[in-house]
Design a protein around this motif. Structure first.
Motif, PDB file in Angstrom:
ATOM      1  N   ARG A 217       5.381 -12.204 -10.060  1.00  0.00           N
ATOM      2  CA  ARG A 217       4.230 -10.957 -10.245  1.00  0.00           C
ATOM      3  C   ARG A 217       2.882 -10.650  -9.202  1.00  0.00           C
ATOM      4  N   LEU A 218       3.140  -9.759  -9.351  1.00  0.00           N
ATOM      5  CA  LEU A 218       2.134  -8.942  -7.746  1.00  0.00           C
ATOM      6  C   LEU A 218       1.382  -7.874  -7.702  1.00  0.00           C
ATOM      7  N   ILE A 219      -0.205  -7.629  -8.011  1.00  0.00           N
ATOM      8  CA  ILE A 219      -1.182  -6.557  -8.221  1.00  0.00           C
ATOM      9  C   ILE A 219      -1.823  -6.602  -7.030  1.00  0.00           C
ATOM     10  N   TYR A 220      -2.035  -5.382  -6.516  1.00  0.00           N
ATOM     11  CA  TYR A 220      -2.358  -4.762  -5.187  1.00  0.00           C
ATOM     12  C   TYR A 220      -3.100  -3.393  -4.908  1.00  0.00           C
ATOM     13  N   ASN A 221      -4.103  -3.409  -5.319  1.00  0.00           N
ATOM     14  CA  ASN A 221      -4.604  -1.744  -4.205  1.00  0.00           C
ATOM     15  C   ASN A 221      -3.698  -1.714  -3.014  1.00  0.00           C
ATOM     16  N   ILE A 222      -3.216  -0.515  -2.679  1.00  0.00           N
ATOM     17  CA  ILE A 222      -3.103   0.192  -1.341  1.00  0.00           C
ATOM     18  C   ILE A 222      -4.441   1.420  -0.896  1.00  0.00           C
ATOM     19  N   GLY A 223      -5.191   0.909  -0.240  1.00  0.00           N
ATOM     20  CA  GLY A 223      -6.497   2.012   0.139  1.00  0.00           C
ATOM     21  C   GLY A 223      -6.716   1.506   1.609  1.00  0.00           C
ATOM     22  N   ASN A 224      -7.690   2.217   2.156  1.00  0.00           N
ATOM     23  CA  ASN A 224      -8.461   2.474   3.571  1.00  0.00           C
ATOM     24  C   ASN A 224      -9.554   1.400   3.234  1.00  0.00           C
ATOM     25  N   GLY A 225     -10.333   1.724   2.221  1.00  0.00           N
ATOM     26  CA  GLY A 225     -11.560   0.666   2.345  1.00  0.00           C
ATOM     27  C   GLY A 225     -12.264   1.472   2.782  1.00  0.00           C
ATOM     28  N   GLN A 226     -12.592   2.934   2.895  1.00  0.00           N
ATOM     29  CA  GLN A 226     -13.597   3.439   2.898  1.00  0.00           C
ATOM     30  C   GLN A 226     -13.455   5.464   1.833  1.00  0.00           C
ATOM     31  N   GLY A 227     -14.264   5.393   1.611  1.00  0.00           N
ATOM     32  CA  GLY A 227     -14.534   6.710   0.903  1.00  0.00           C
ATOM     33  C   GLY A 227     -15.144   7.903   2.283  1.00  0.00           C
ATOM     34  N   PHE A 228     -14.637   8.902   1.475  1.00  0.00           N
ATOM     35  CA  PHE A 228     -14.522  10.190   1.983  1.00  0.00           C
ATOM     36  C   PHE A 228     -14.788  11.314   0.681  1.00  0.00           C
ATOM     37  N   SER A 229     -15.867  11.817   0.948  1.00  0.00           N
ATOM     38  CA  SER A 229     -16.154  12.848  -0.429  1.00  0.00           C
ATOM     39  C   SER A 229     -15.291  13.586   0.295  1.00  0.00           C
ATOM     40  N   VAL A 230     -15.279  15.020  -1.284  1.00  0.00           N
ATOM     41  CA  VAL A 230     -14.500  16.542  -0.768  1.00  0.00           C
ATOM     42  C   VAL A 230     -14.760  16.779   0.706  1.00  0.00           C
TER      43      VAL A 230
ATOM     44  N   ARG B 119      10.565 -10.220 -12.661  1.00  0.00           N
ATOM     45  CA  ARG B 119       9.555  -9.721 -11.065  1.00  0.00           C
ATOM     46  C   ARG B 119       8.941  -8.631 -10.451  1.00  0.00           C
ATOM     47  N   TYR B 120       7.243  -8.400 -10.925  1.00  0.00           N
ATOM     48  CA  TYR B 120       6.690  -7.316 -10.655  1.00  0.00           C
ATOM     49  C   TYR B 120       5.931  -7.057  -9.684  1.00  0.00           C
ATOM     50  N   ALA B 121       5.812  -6.356  -8.648  1.00  0.00           N
ATOM     51  CA  ALA B 121       4.380  -5.611  -7.532  1.00  0.00           C
ATOM     52  C   ALA B 121       4.129  -3.890  -8.625  1.00  0.00           C
ATOM     53  N   SER B 122       2.732  -4.272  -8.459  1.00  0.00           N
ATOM     54  CA  SER B 122       2.329  -3.270  -9.522  1.00  0.00           C
ATOM     55  C   SER B 122       1.440  -2.687  -8.282  1.00  0.00           C
ATOM     56  N   LEU B 123       1.325  -1.371  -7.766  1.00  0.00           N
ATOM     57  CA  LEU B 123       0.701  -0.615  -6.298  1.00  0.00           C
ATOM     58  C   LEU B 123       0.065  -0.281  -6.626  1.00  0.00           C
ATOM     59  N   ARG B 124      -1.521  -0.564  -7.123  1.00  0.00           N
ATOM     60  CA  ARG B 124      -2.383   1.064  -7.180  1.00  0.00           C
ATOM     61  C   ARG B 124      -2.130   1.403  -6.439  1.00  0.00           C
ATOM     62  N   TYR B 125      -2.046   2.671  -6.342  1.00  0.00           N
ATOM     63  CA  TYR B 125      -2.772   3.414  -5.011  1.00  0.00           C
ATOM     64  C   TYR B 125      -3.986   4.029  -5.186  1.00  0.00           C
ATOM     65  N   PHE B 126      -4.283   4.706  -3.634  1.00  0.00           N
ATOM     66  CA  PHE B 126      -5.594   5.484  -4.181  1.00  0.00           C
ATOM     67  C   PHE B 126      -4.777   6.344  -4.613  1.00  0.00           C
ATOM     68  N   ASN B 127      -5.688   7.637  -2.904  1.00  0.00           N
ATOM     69  CA  ASN B 127      -5.477   9.061  -2.620  1.00  0.00           C
ATOM     70  C   ASN B 127      -4.348   9.007  -1.395  1.00  0.00           C
ATOM     71  N   VAL B 128      -2.954   9.008  -1.828  1.00  0.00           N
ATOM     72  CA  VAL B 128      -2.093   9.769  -0.725  1.00  0.00           C
ATOM     73  C   VAL B 128      -2.269  10.558   0.773  1.00  0.00           C
ATOM     74  N   ALA B 129      -2.216  10.716   1.638  1.00  0.00           N
ATOM     75  CA  ALA B 129      -1.933  11.423   2.464  1.00  0.00           C
ATOM     76  C   ALA B 129      -1.286  11.642   3.511  1.00  0.00           C
TER      77      ALA B 129
END
Length: 322
Positions: free
Chosen positions: A243-256, A162-172
């Protein structure tokens, strides 16, 4: 619960370990300290110092602990470095995870939460990115994680893992008393905060010619506490789900450039910049759709504003060097 946390001296693994201990769980941290320090290990955990390539130590740890679940954070994470030394990433991220899976299989452990990455998507065809988007990494780091996801699929189908795959975006960001402190540091926000503290003279911008509004890369920033909460929800859900696959993010994009402006607002410091050529393997835009985990597990980020995320990191950063 009894939880094994690989990479528990790292940024995310250390945060999750602290939350688990605070909640009354029994935690064993497994870490080789290749990019972290012993001082980062949470109080109240059992520490096993070792490499994931050490099958005997790993299997012995699992047999002794008889854990309710494994949270797997241990990995190399630098996309730029992976473009120079791909073999290092396939060995450290993919091969050692196979060793972990073999050890779990041999000792009867059936529940794993895996720290994956948005780099599995590569250059997206559209944004925000959903979990069923095309998987085509543009760097070996992303490929090394995607290979693990493929292994997990087969271990689930054949061995019942049994697994969960968590696809991170940028963690801060930071929680009280613990924040981001990679050795060496390469992540954008702590590097900018170093400039604010006078520890660096300027922040480098890698590329001003991307197809974005200001020419710099756009990323989705998620607070580390929100990310940790997603891990806890995923681990609990694996009691019922296979079986779980999830994106983990805020849904907002910020440029450098937008991140730099946010740090200027939060710190009141000028933040000089240095423009540099693009780094190979950097997608122009990575922004998550996290609707799936919101709908299925009830997860919701508590830190939605970039300034709030950076403010928590700034508070930690100042205390770190006080």
């Amino acid at each position: 619960m009894k939880i094994l946390v690989t990479g528990g001296a790292g940024y995310v693994g250390g945060t999750v370990s602290r939350i688990l201990v605070a909640g009354g769980d029994e935690v064993t941290v497994y870490d080789n300290f290749c990019h972290s320090q012993r001082s980062a290990v949470a109080e109240g955990v059992r520490l096993v110092e070792g490499d994931l390539a050490d099958r005997a130590l790993l299997e012995g740890t699992l047999r002794e602990g008889q854990f309710d679940g494994v949270m797997h954070f241990a990995a190399l994470i630098e996309a730029g470095e992976s473009m120079k030394r791909p073999e290092l990433y396939f060995r450290a991220n993919t091969m050692t995870t196979l060793t972990l899976l073999e050890a779990m299989q041999a000792t009867g452990h059936k529940r794993l939460v895996f720290s994956s990455t948005a780099a599995c998507y590569g250059e997206p065809l559209s944004t925000p990115i959903a979990e069923d988007a095309r998987l085509l990494p543009t760097n070996p780091y992303g490929e090394s994680k995607l290979l693990v996801e493929q292994m997990l699929k087969w271990m689930n189908e054949i061995h019942g893992l049994r697994y969960a795959s968590l696809r991170y975006f940028n963690v801060a960001g930071a929680m009280e008393g613990y924040g981001e402190a990679h050795e060496p540091e390469s992540h954008l926000i702590p590097l900018i905060l170093d400039v604010a503290l006078g520890r660096r003279s300027s922040i480098k911008i890698f590329g001003r010619d991307y197809p974005t509004a200001d020419g710099t890369c756009i990323r989705d920033y998620i607070h580390v506490r929100d990310l940790a909460d997603a891990h806890l929800l995923a681990l609990e859900a694996l009691k019922e789900k296979s079986r779980l696959i999830y994106n983990i993010g805020n849904g907002q994009g910020f440029s450098v450039l937008q991140v730099i402006e946010s740090v200027r607002r939060v710190t009141g410091k000028p933040i000089p910049v240095e423009e540099c050529p693009r780094r190979e393997g950097d997608p122009a835009v990575l922004v998550a759709s996290s609707e799936k985990i919101k709908q299925e597990l009830g997860w919701a980020p508590q830190f939605g504003e970039l300034d709030a995320i950076i403010a928590s990191a700034w508070e930690w950063h100042q205390k770190r060097y006080a």
